[in-house]
Design a protein around this motif. Structure first.
Motif, short mmCIF file in Angstrom:
data_model
loop_
_atom_site.label_atom_id
_atom_site.label_comp_id
_atom_site.label_asym_id
_atom_site.label_seq_id
_atom_site.Cartn_x
_atom_site.Cartn_y
_atom_site.Cartn_z
N TYR A 1 0.82 -1.22 0.00
CA TYR A 1 0.00 0.00 0.00
C TYR A 1 0.85 1.27 0.00
O TYR A 1 0.33 2.38 0.08
CB TYR A 1 -0.98 -0.01 1.17
N GLY A 2 2.15 1.08 -0.01
CA GLY A 2 3.03 2.25 -0.15
C GLY A 2 3.13 3.14 1.07
O GLY A 2 3.34 4.35 0.95
N ILE A 3 2.99 2.58 2.27
CA ILE A 3 3.13 3.41 3.46
C ILE A 3 4.21 2.84 4.37
O ILE A 3 4.46 1.64 4.39
CB ILE A 3 1.81 3.55 4.25
N PRO A 4 4.89 3.70 5.12
CA PRO A 4 5.98 3.23 5.96
C PRO A 4 5.51 2.47 7.21
O PRO A 4 4.43 2.70 7.73
CB PRO A 4 6.72 4.51 6.36
N LEU A 5 6.39 1.61 7.66
CA LEU A 5 6.19 0.85 8.90
C LEU A 5 7.21 1.34 9.92
O LEU A 5 8.40 1.43 9.63
CB LEU A 5 6.39 -0.64 8.63
N TYR A 6 6.71 1.63 11.11
CA TYR A 6 7.57 2.17 12.18
C TYR A 6 7.38 1.33 13.43
O TYR A 6 6.25 1.07 13.84
CB TYR A 6 7.19 3.62 12.43
N VAL A 7 8.48 0.92 14.04
CA VAL A 7 8.41 0.08 15.24
C VAL A 7 9.01 0.81 16.44
O VAL A 7 10.14 1.30 16.39
CB VAL A 7 9.13 -1.27 15.01
N ASP A 8 8.23 0.86 17.49
CA ASP A 8 8.62 1.46 18.76
C ASP A 8 9.30 0.38 19.60
O ASP A 8 8.67 -0.60 20.01
CB ASP A 8 7.34 1.96 19.46
N GLY A 9 10.59 0.55 19.83
CA GLY A 9 11.34 -0.46 20.56
C GLY A 9 11.74 0.00 21.94
O GLY A 9 12.87 -0.25 22.37
N ALA A 10 10.81 0.63 22.65
CA ALA A 10 11.14 1.14 23.99
C ALA A 10 11.78 0.05 24.85
O ALA A 10 12.70 0.32 25.62
CB ALA A 10 9.88 1.68 24.67
N ARG A 11 11.28 -1.18 24.73
CA ARG A 11 11.80 -2.30 25.53
C ARG A 11 12.45 -3.35 24.64
O ARG A 11 12.43 -4.55 24.94
CB ARG A 11 10.66 -2.94 26.32
N LEU A 12 13.05 -2.91 23.55
CA LEU A 12 13.54 -3.85 22.56
C LEU A 12 14.56 -4.84 23.13
O LEU A 12 14.59 -6.02 22.74
CB LEU A 12 14.14 -3.08 21.38
N ALA A 13 15.37 -4.38 24.07
CA ALA A 13 16.38 -5.27 24.64
C ALA A 13 15.72 -6.51 25.27
O ALA A 13 16.29 -7.60 25.24
CB ALA A 13 17.22 -4.53 25.69
N TYR B 1 12.88 2.51 16.67
CA TYR B 1 13.85 3.03 17.63
C TYR B 1 14.26 1.96 18.62
O TYR B 1 13.48 1.08 18.96
CB TYR B 1 13.39 4.33 18.30
N ILE B 2 15.52 2.02 18.98
CA ILE B 2 16.13 1.09 19.92
C ILE B 2 16.10 1.78 21.27
O ILE B 2 16.78 2.79 21.48
CB ILE B 2 17.59 0.80 19.50
N GLY B 3 15.31 1.24 22.17
CA GLY B 3 15.08 1.91 23.44
C GLY B 3 16.27 1.85 24.37
O GLY B 3 16.83 0.78 24.61
N GLY B 4 16.64 2.99 24.92
CA GLY B 4 17.69 3.05 25.92
C GLY B 4 17.14 3.23 27.33
O GLY B 4 17.54 2.53 28.25
N THR B 5 16.17 4.14 27.48
CA THR B 5 15.70 4.52 28.81
C THR B 5 15.32 3.31 29.67
O THR B 5 15.67 3.24 30.84
CB THR B 5 14.47 5.45 28.69
N LYS B 6 14.57 2.38 29.08
CA LYS B 6 14.11 1.22 29.85
C LYS B 6 15.10 0.06 29.78
O LYS B 6 14.84 -1.00 30.35
CB LYS B 6 12.73 0.79 29.35
N CYS B 7 16.18 0.24 29.06
CA CYS B 7 17.09 -0.87 28.81
C CYS B 7 18.52 -0.54 29.23
O CYS B 7 19.48 -0.92 28.57
CB CYS B 7 17.05 -1.23 27.33
#
Lengths: 344, 344, 344, 344
Positions: A169-181, A204-210
């Motif tokens: 569909y031609g739209i971007p995918l964005y992933v929130d990785g606040a707790r990715l670790a 984004y690769i989350g730092g605050t929670k990781c």
């Protein structure tokens, strides 16, 4: 400072000791501001390598809501909205930061915090076929979290299907990785950083929670995805003058695979707690394999446990039942787990 | 990391050692997030005391542009704009962050970076008397910086006059104190923190450029000036999850009057540099008593000095003359000054 | 309703009689809404022909501030601002509508209401060369008015030079034609509709002040300049349900060259007034060849004239001198001019 | 222009003939702009009388989306959202105009297009009791439509209960009356204009769909509810230069109770159609007493009817069933109804 056992969140301590050591060690050096320093550059290189994304643009922002609002504003045209789970962080926990930027969150039904590609496709297809589509908000991107707000994980296959749908569909995918670790450290997880780089347009690769004092590394796997993103960061009040403070933290997290392992003890700890809860007859509200545990407590159980353990309130089910959240982190000690289990 | 003498800005180092010590010392303690911890509370108390403002609301934000945009959005109604000097930080250096929030910056003429009360009054009075005022942007607050972007200072008398004018016209006065420590440490300065609390409706005490890793303390001297400011912070993506990291820094800065003295060496250093410049026949572009020095260099001087000293570009005057900025900080060493003077 | 002679503006009457006739004649027909009707389509075709722009996208909006805000929002990315004269309508007369959309108006010096290409080029070049450009608002388009707020005209040559500058720097040029009919009817004018179509990326043909009840025709000479502009109009609350009411008006204005001639009598009338003013020793504040006349009046003159003639206030020069504006329109009658001249 | 029977909407014709007559009759008069003319003032007086609200502020805007966005922005503080039915016009049909102003639409479940006070109360109470409420969007007002998008009506009792709930929680109630004339003309309706004035903090009386060329009268029953609303209108690009064009229309609609009766024939016509539909075995999707009829058609019925009657698409139920909308208006002729019924 706290006598109760504290399992309310994964941002209650400072930073991983290795990070503080580096900050101390580099403290009196003079460097350029705004992320133009060598530490930030090193961190970017290491992240590119870890993501197998040699052309990635990487920016260090301070917090998750800020990263989400900035990235979403950067992707969307004024008439577009962002698809998210009705339980997504941007939908319900960010005080309207996305709307502040002028965009609607198009909230879709979820299962255990997860969108599925069918729901996303239906939404996109309905828009495409709606004769009145010019009068409604155009879905302009998809937002999801890995792990989700419920601690659940998208499988690689699920993520590939959603990504394929977005590209169709031609739209971007964005992933929130606040707790990715905590996802990366989880045996059930089969989604790697290179997978995210391959399947997403930003994450984004989350730092605050990781393990960081603060900081989130926004990654655009393809160079120049967003021209002038630096100005957009500045305009959002999200530009750190002493950018190196974030750079040094991510440089440390991406040295010797610290980020890949920092969540491991938290996931093991959560597993021990889950086993103990089940053994003692507590009811888990959701099955989640990462560092968050959701239990449904009767009023009586709640009273007793709250007295000893700091948990966080999740939701009321009825007058007599409440869902509470227990969270472990990179900083949780075995001894705390022992004491928690003893309280149950 | 830098072989050239580095005088480009006052945010090139990390933090004052006392701050890092406290972060290290408290690192593994568990505290509540979002500034609800005891360190943040202690810092708020100390700031209230230092400002003689026992009822003040104090919030810790991350950076200056963020603090400005958040406070300004909080004060203004949608149809109002903010009065600022045409050289003010919000007017020219914040990538349109105020406009992103929907507000016009009403730029007024300045002298050496300063607004004067006459100019402000004229603007307010012209609005009041304009028959078409409903078609234009209403001036809704006044923004100024102490010290200004040019390193100059408002005298107590000047500030009192502007404050009186704001009160007469019923609009709030807000002071950006990004470099406030350098004002407080300056012999020419006669504006104290209690004066700011008495004369302003809000101001921020700058941390980033004054010895902190990051952080600005927004002070509303009168309680509940802005209801729900916490939500406004969150909505701006400006809420720090590990709020204590800012709290601990300000707690340290306001222990034993560190904030009141941290700028002293920088101001002395700037004085030594100014004297040396004058002695060697350099031309100062403005007279500024704080930690910033502006010199007008010929093309030849520029080439020679730039080779040895990292300064920051301020503006081109003509093809042959450029204004450059030299900045000292709490971290500047005597030996650096000696070497700088030797280069002149 | 008014006993005084009324020369305050060019939007004091209803519509040109031919327009009301058409509205009456078509009143009970049923047509599609939102500009999808045949009258709107006919009007679009006639405008394309008049502009020699067969591929133009044409949209009918209600008013000038609305047209400006909608077009500007559509062109700019979030981090961009719009260059305009410091006296431009968007700069000072639109209650912050551009800022409401999140964008800064980059106000440049003007001469008699006009930008010149040198000033524009300097602004664009300074941005390009500024080492700190990522911290400031990027100039993203140029806005000007033909005629200007001062009733003055850009010559074809001036417009070509500005257009060439915009193209060199890759930003769009947009012309506000609120009073365009009075330019087209002016002997001094050498800028035609096809010139505007050739030199601009968008412009609007003013209806409200040029004989319509309301309405402005926004023209994008090149098809699909702005994808989804319909949705942007809707989102701005600028979509007319009964779109044909605007369509019929522009269809009428572009039948038999009505728009090209409707301003003629107003321009002649203004010329007569100017001659009479000069003959009687009044001082013109600016030379303007269209339907607006600006005179500098002493306090005494102002008192006398205000008693008989409704003018509009323009600005105070000093305590004793005021600039007032006299405006003629398509509806001004010879007899009114005679009476006005008799009053002088 | 249309050979098919046309029942797609209630904005397919021009204006009620009495309105055009007045526009014609007053056309060449000169009046002040921006609604400061005598016709607008007369209209305001008549509306105040009709609403038994002698202190009401009344403003004339152009369209419904514009009125909604402007009023909602005026009421809400930046951190607040507006409660609306999940099927409400602002929720789904306004291309994100509310979000463009920075606010979230807090969509609640509905029954036949209506909110109920229990749902509203729960939402407000949950916010009040949520420990994390500072991280979420505060409900700042309630929006509903009379009649709703489904043509249904709030009873006086229902409206009183919702109003009481809003007052208990201290937030304003706003009613969108785009089709208000059809409610007022409906025998089932027991909510009068004075009731709306008593129970709401703002509402608008729809003109566009109720006999005007365009225009909506925004009523704030209590004076100065919104200071500077004129500037807010201007800032939204919603200020009509020739304000009298709206004023004259509402003056006409509120002369001799035209507005109170203009919807009568449409409601009767809709009743006749409903009876005929039922008699012929068609299935009504919702029961709605005003001028909108919703029928569930099989694929075959849809093909046959679409060929003869222009309806509007409402929603797909499944592959074989579609809900279509038939709308009557003040302009619908008996003869059209006869022909429509003959087609069934």
């Amino acid at each position: 400072m706290n006598e109760k056992l504290s399992f309310a969140s994964d941002y209650m301590e400072g930073a991983h000791p290795a990070i503080l050591d580096r900050l101390l060690e580099t403290n009196m050096q003079k460097t350029a501001g705004y992320g133009l320093d060598e530490y930030s550059e090193q961190a970017r290189k290491k992240i590119r390598t870890a993501c197998s994304a040699p052309d990635a643009d990487v920016f260090f922002l301070v917090g998750g809501t800020q990263a989400n609002a900035t990235v979403i504003d950067a992707f969307l045209r004024s008439y577009q909205g962002v698809i998210a789970a009705e339980t997504g962080h941007i939908t319900v926990h960010e005080a309207g930061a996305v709307e502040f930027g002028g965009h609607k969150v198009l909230a879709l039904p979820q299962q255990q915090g997860k969108l599925n590609s069918g729901t996303v496709r239906t939404c996109l297809e309905m828009y495409r076929q709606d004769e009145n589509r010019d009068h409604i908000v155009m879905p302009g991107m998809v937002y999801l979290s890995q792990p989700t707000e419920f601690g659940t994980l998208y499988s690689l296959k699920e993520l590939e299907t959603i990504s394929a749908c977005c590209r169709e569909y031609g739209i971007p995918l964005y992933v929130d990785g606040a707790r990715l670790a905590y996802a990366l450290a989880c045996p059930e997880n089969d989604v790697t950083l290179p997978d995210l780089a391959r399947l997403c347009d930003a994450f984004y690769i989350g730092g605050t929670k990781c393990g960081a004092l603060f900081g989130e590394a926004v990654v655009f796997p393809r160079r120049d995805t967003i021209p002038h993103f630096f100005s957009i960061i500045k305009q959002h009040g999200a530009l750190l003058a002493k950018g190196r403070i974030a750079g040094i933290q991510f440089d440390t997290l991406f040295t010797d695979n610290l980020y890949g392992t920092i969540g491991r003890s938290a996931v093991l700890a959560a597993g021990r707690i889950r086993d103990a809860l089940r053994a003692k007859g507590y009811k888990l509200a959701f099955e989640s394999p990462t560092n968050q545990i959701f239990i449904t407590l009767s009023r009586e159980q709640l009273t007793v446990l709250s007295d000893r353990i700091e948990m966080s309130f999740w939701e009321s089910i009825d007058n007599d039942h409440t869902v509470m959240r227990i969270v472990t982190s990179w900083a949780t000690q075995d001894e705390e787990i022992d004491r928690l289990i003893a309280c149950l």
